[in-house]
Design an enzyme around this catalytic site. Structure first.
Site, PDB file in Angstrom:
ATOM      1  N   HIS A 308     -81.610  60.532  87.061  1.00  0.00           N
ATOM      2  CA  HIS A 308     -80.674  59.545  87.585  1.00  0.00           C
ATOM      3  C   HIS A 308     -79.510  60.270  88.229  1.00  0.00           C
ATOM      4  CE1 HIS A 308     -77.799  56.173  87.652  1.00  0.00           C
ATOM      5  NE2 HIS A 308     -78.862  55.399  87.624  1.00  0.00           N
ATOM      6  N   ASP A 366     -85.982  52.159  85.280  1.00  0.00           N
ATOM      7  CA  ASP A 366     -87.072  51.763  86.174  1.00  0.00           C
ATOM      8  C   ASP A 366     -88.434  52.183  85.641  1.00  0.00           C
ATOM      9  OD1 ASP A 366     -85.374  50.713  88.276  1.00  0.00           O
ATOM     10  OD2 ASP A 366     -84.782  52.786  88.641  1.00  0.00           O
TER      11      ASP A 366
END
Length: 431
Positions: A308, A366
């Site tokens: 991320h 996700d």
């Protein structure tokens, strides 16, 4: 405004400037560079704005090193365990958790504003039959200002509040209508007896000729996913909403711009990319091969759902959604779903691999959300639409905060110009 300053010295000229430091309640303080260009003659160069604080905000805080995410100071883990989407939406808009009376009133407002104008319904028929639902969302949400003139005066706090309520309430109806158009089924009206998540499921999957009952596990899972996706600091779509709003654009146009930014595969489309990756890997036995490809800089393959921009620890949202994924698959799907088993093994092996450990590439939200959506029967082209429904709360909260900020100015980034210096026009005959 903090009392401390930082002194910057230009080694070429010896010129100095003292810049004030603005104190943060959590996270890094920010140097106020508003005078830097005027006093020093330099712009600040920061591609992607990775080190630039574009605004003051009291909405969301995340600490990537600790894997911490707070909404208005409340840990996401506590909100996910004890709250629901509508309560968290109230928290984001108004700053505090609601009393029972406040929650009942707010829930009633959102519930009874979920219908969309009948004339707006015909707008969907103007889209091609196989148009992507996100394309429809951008167009329809952008058109709302043509239907709701009474809430577009951004200088009026009450107008801003009404617009916020309308967008949160109507977004599931617009999303479901976009889905129905894409599959050629009639639109379903909202049902005021259902919850926010339950209503969306009903509008998406019920048909006039059959009875439909909302599954409580599906409803719970969707409500959790919505909570986890409400806001995430100044990400690309949120920054887009703020930038559009800084020009004085109406709130519906601002949210439509956020939807357009969210559509990008590097932002809202990542969970769909995870499923495509898992489908490409295909079998647990192929994991070592694909991990090797992910490490090869010459190979275009990327391990989607890991790492991320901000988190350098396990994404706290990923832990929550991973547990929900087990529950959903056990109840609604196949607990031994090959793709889920593949995801679990991929996560286990990657988290023990020195390459990923050294680079702090942990699973993010996700990685599992797409698996839940698939188990709920939501098609891949609707994944980002689900994201947009939840993020609407964050967008409108950020927009309202921006409008009321006395320091707010129209966004106008500078540039580092690297083109030709001034030159004279050359006639066609001389070229």
């Amino acid at each position: 405004m903090g009392k401390d300053t930082v002194t910057v010295t230009d080694n070429r000229t010896g010129r100095q400037v003292e810049l004030p430091i603005n104190s943060a309640t959590m996270g890094p303080d920010a140097v106020d560079i508003g005078r830097f260009l005027r006093d020093m003659g330099y712009c600040m160069y920061d591609p992607g704005f990775l080190s630039t604080a574009s605004c003051r905000s009291s909405l969301t805080y995340l600490d990537g090193e600790k894997g911490m995410l707070l909404y208005r100071g409340y840990p996401i883990e506590q909100l996910a365990e004890h709250s629901n989407f509508i309560e968290v939406a109230y928290l984001m808009l108004y700053g505090d958790l609601p009393s029972p009376e406040q929650l009942a009133e707010f829930s009633n407002i959102i519930t009874h504003h979920s219908m969309i104008n009948e004339s707006l319904k015909s707008f969907f028929h103007g889209f091609y039959h196989d148009a992507h639902p996100m394309a429809i969302m951008v167009g329809v949400v952008g058109s709302l200002s043509a239907f709701y003139h009474d809430s577009t005066d951004i200088a009026n706090p009450r107008h801003r509040e009404i617009a916020a309520h309308r967008m949160i309430a109507k977004m599931p109806s617009i999303a479901a209508a976009s889905y129905k158009h894409s599959v050629g089924e009639p639109q379903v009206y909202p049902d005021n007896s259902l919850s926010y998540a339950g209503n969306l499921l009903n509008m998406m999957f019920s048909v006039p000729c059959e009875k439909y009952k909302v599954d409580p596990v599906a409803e719970k899972a969707l409500d959790l996913i919505f909570i986890l996706h409400i806001d995430h600091e100044q990400n690309a779509s949120t920054s887009t909403v703020r930038l559009a709003g800084s020009s004085g654009a109406n709130p519906f146009a601002c949210i439509a711009s956020g939807i357009a930014a969210l559509w990008g595969p590097a932002h809202g489309g990542a969970n769909e990319a995870v499923l495509s990756m898992l489908d490409e890997i295909g079998d647990i036995r192929n994991i070592p091969l694909y991990l090797a490809r992910a490490k090869d800089k010459k190979d275009a393959f990327r391990l989607m759902g890991f790492g991320h921009r901000v988190y350098k620890n396990y994404d706290p949202r990923a832990r929550l959604i991973r547990n929900m994924c087990h529950e959903v698959l056990a109840e609604l799907g196949d607990a031994r779903d090959p793709m889920f088993e593949l995801a679990l093994h991929l996560e286990e092996i990657a988290l023990q691999d020195d390459y990923f450990i050294e680079r702090k590439l942990y699973p993010n939200v996700d990685f599992y959300s797409g698996l839940i959506y698939r188990a709920l029967g939501i098609p891949a082209n609707m994944f980002t639409v689900m994201f947009a429904i939840a993020r609407t709360v964050g967008w409108v909260a950020q927009w309202m905060e921006m409008i009321s900020d006395e320091e707010q100015r129209i966004g106008r980034p500078r540039q580092l110009y690297v083109g030709p210096t001034q030159r004279d026009y050359v006639s066609m005959a001389q070229r």
